[in-house]
Design a protein around this motif. Structure first.
Motif, PDB file in Angstrom:
ATOM      1  N   LEU A 178      -5.390   1.652  -5.891  1.00  0.00           N
ATOM      2  CA  LEU A 178      -3.997   1.483  -5.496  1.00  0.00           C
ATOM      3  C   LEU A 178      -3.436   0.160  -6.025  1.00  0.00           C
ATOM      4  O   LEU A 178      -3.460  -0.059  -7.226  1.00  0.00           O
ATOM      5  CB  LEU A 178      -3.829   1.621  -3.974  1.00  0.00           C
ATOM      6  CG  LEU A 178      -3.673   3.088  -3.490  1.00  0.00           C
ATOM      7  CD1 LEU A 178      -4.978   3.832  -3.587  1.00  0.00           C
ATOM      8  CD2 LEU A 178      -3.098   3.137  -2.086  1.00  0.00           C
TER       9      LEU A 178
ATOM     10  N   VAL B 128      -4.476  10.611  -6.384  1.00  0.00           N
ATOM     11  CA  VAL B 128      -4.945   9.576  -5.468  1.00  0.00           C
ATOM     12  C   VAL B 128      -6.051  10.161  -4.605  1.00  0.00           C
ATOM     13  O   VAL B 128      -5.840  11.176  -3.924  1.00  0.00           O
ATOM     14  CB  VAL B 128      -3.805   9.045  -4.569  1.00  0.00           C
ATOM     15  CG1 VAL B 128      -4.354   8.042  -3.547  1.00  0.00           C
ATOM     16  CG2 VAL B 128      -2.712   8.401  -5.402  1.00  0.00           C
TER      17      VAL B 128
ATOM     18  N   ALA C   7      -7.796   5.630  -0.945  1.00  0.00           N
ATOM     19  CA  ALA C   7      -6.601   5.124  -0.271  1.00  0.00           C
ATOM     20  C   ALA C   7      -6.937   4.572   1.111  1.00  0.00           C
ATOM     21  O   ALA C   7      -6.431   3.520   1.514  1.00  0.00           O
ATOM     22  CB  ALA C   7      -5.556   6.234  -0.158  1.00  0.00           C
TER      23      ALA C   7
ATOM     24  N   THR D 244       2.790   1.617  -3.306  1.00  0.00           N
ATOM     25  CA  THR D 244       1.939   2.113  -4.392  1.00  0.00           C
ATOM     26  C   THR D 244       1.760   3.619  -4.302  1.00  0.00           C
ATOM     27  O   THR D 244       1.750   4.326  -5.327  1.00  0.00           O
ATOM     28  CB  THR D 244       0.568   1.417  -4.343  1.00  0.00           C
ATOM     29  OG1 THR D 244       0.747  -0.001  -4.356  1.00  0.00           O
ATOM     30  CG2 THR D 244      -0.276   1.804  -5.544  1.00  0.00           C
TER      31      THR D 244
ATOM     32  N   TRP E  60       0.834  -1.201   0.000  1.00  0.00           N
ATOM     33  CA  TRP E  60       0.000   0.000   0.000  1.00  0.00           C
ATOM     34  C   TRP E  60       0.870   1.252   0.000  1.00  0.00           C
ATOM     35  O   TRP E  60       0.667   2.178  -0.797  1.00  0.00           O
ATOM     36  CB  TRP E  60      -0.919  -0.020   1.227  1.00  0.00           C
ATOM     37  CG  TRP E  60      -1.832   1.146   1.368  1.00  0.00           C
ATOM     38  CD1 TRP E  60      -3.052   1.330   0.784  1.00  0.00           C
ATOM     39  CD2 TRP E  60      -1.613   2.320   2.182  1.00  0.00           C
ATOM     40  NE1 TRP E  60      -3.601   2.527   1.165  1.00  0.00           N
ATOM     41  CE2 TRP E  60      -2.741   3.164   2.026  1.00  0.00           C
ATOM     42  CE3 TRP E  60      -0.573   2.728   3.017  1.00  0.00           C
ATOM     43  CZ2 TRP E  60      -2.851   4.384   2.688  1.00  0.00           C
ATOM     44  CZ3 TRP E  60      -0.678   3.947   3.672  1.00  0.00           C
ATOM     45  CH2 TRP E  60      -1.805   4.758   3.500  1.00  0.00           C
TER      46      TRP E  60
END
Length: 411
Positions: free
Chosen positions: A142, A117, A122, A106, A103
């Motif tokens: 992601l 993003v 997220a 990314t 995570w």
């Protein structure tokens, strides 16, 4: 047809290890890798691309294998006395640290390429709720492959609640579920007509309750095997059935049917491989190289898409492909690079965090002696062969199998 040796009336507290299922995990991960290598159009040469498409056109079903395997191994390895909290903590320790690393990686890659993003997406991905969100793009937010972890978390939450019912279920009900669950998977295709068209892919391929049908199929089969009631083909025959099903499904069967057919084929191979381990019979899937590959397959699955897309974007070859022999060479290079990264992730994140976060198993009691039935007498000295094969403990715990450390778990 084979069956596992019947066990005593008491619960099995130390089920045999299943290293063959660890080896098979690598095959499933390789199928997913091949599918993504094909869909990313890395190979531009038509002849080479045709080979990849023929081999991996159904590679997406490797996730289906993982879900069935997850249900099978978790029910097989469940110990009497483990609390729900202990189970949930162990599952969290297994999959979340790797997820957290990917995570964060990314987000770093997104910042490098100046990709926007959404904070809400997220956060949704961080807490593994993205598979519940039908909005296009959100469930693949992601690190796209982490949608399957969102499904797995749901399975893990449900299993301790359902396991007492599974343990008490009558054999006829368990067999009815083995038949009914593939039919329910088949019924999803006409059922998707009730869902808005924009959400149909999400409903059939992502939605956790729908994908849990595969998990429960593996769980029910494991309970039958645990009781010594499973009846299915041996490993050689099951593998042959799978190969025929794969070829036929890839060439002539519509998607509405091949998902169901492959679910059955995967289940037969998983159960047959587990039976081979229980009986100490020969299995090509528990060789040392394959077991190691299976051990790192979870990390490999998590890193491979991020690595390939990032490199292709950075090099400017995204979507254009490589001509001639360079296409297959790049795919092989990606395979090796992802294996190295997966090995590092497994060695320095997954394994130490499991040791740090997962609760310790209680001391293993002496194995419960098995009672032989007429069917198990034909197997000869199965118990002795189990011991020689290192079948001494449950899945999800580091130990010995054929003279080396092995690690078997749901992923």
């Amino acid at each position: 047809m084979t069956s596992t040796a019947a066990v005593s009336a008491g619960p099995v507290t130390a089920p045999p290890r299943l290293p063959s299922l660890t080896g098979l995990r690598w095959i499933a991960a390789l199928l997913v890798f091949g599918f993504h290598a094909g869909t990313m159009r890395i190979i531009a040469e038509p002849d080479y691309k045709a080979v990849v498409d023929a081999l991996f056109t159904l590679g997406l079903s490797g996730v289906q294998f993982f879900f069935i395997l997850s249900g099978f191994v978790l029910v097989w390895s469940a110990r009497v006395g483990d609390s729900r909290r202990t189970f949930w903590r162990r599952r969290f320790a297994k999959i979340y640290p790797n997820h957290l690393v990917l995570w964060a990686a990314t987000l770093v890659v997104a910042a490098w390429f100046a990709d926007p993003v959404l904070p809400a997406a997220a956060l949704e991905n961080l807490v593994l709720l993205q598979a519940w969100d039908p909005r296009p793009g959100w469930f693949y937010s992601l690190n796209t492959v982490s949608w399957s972890l969102s499904c797995e978390f749901f399975f893990y939450l449900c299993l301790p609640l359902a396991l007492p019912l599974l343990r008490r279920a009558r054999p006829k009900l368990l067999w009815a579920l083995v038949v009914a669950l593939p039919l329910l998977i088949l019924a999803l295709w006409p059922a998707q007509e009730l869902v808005p068209e924009v959400s149909r892919w999400w409903f059939t391929q992502i939605f956790p309750p729908v994908r849990s049908l595969e998990f429960w199929l593996g769980a029910v089969a494991a309970e039958l095997m645990r009781r010594g009631l499973w009846r299915g083909p041996g490993l050689a025959v099951a593998s042959g059935i799978f190969l025929v099903t794969w070829v036929v499904a890839a060439q002539w069967i519509r998607a509405e049917l091949w998902t169901t057919l492959l679910a059955v084929a995967y289940l037969l191979v998983i159960a047959a491989a587990a039976d081979a381990d229980v009986r100490g019979r020969r299995s090509p899937w528990r060789s040392r190289p394959l077991v190691w590959l299976g051990e790192v397959s979870f990390a490999f699955y998590l890193v491979h898409v991020l690595v390939m897309t990032s490199v292709l974007r950075w090099s400017g070859d995204w979507g254009t492909g490589f001509t001639g022999w360079r296409g297959p060479a790049v795919v092989l290079g990606f395979l090796l690079v992802n294996l190295v990264l997966a090995g590092l992730l497994h060695r320095f994140v997954e394994t130490p965090m499991m040791r740090r976060l997962a609760p310790r198993r209680p001391a293993r009691p002496a194995p419960v002696p098995r009672q032989r039935t007429a069917g198990s007498q034909a197997a000869g000295n199965d118990d002795a062969r189990d011991a020689q094969a290192g079948a001494t403990g449950p899945a999800d715990e580091v130990g010995q199998a054929r003279g080396r450390a092995t690690y078997v778990d749901s992923r």
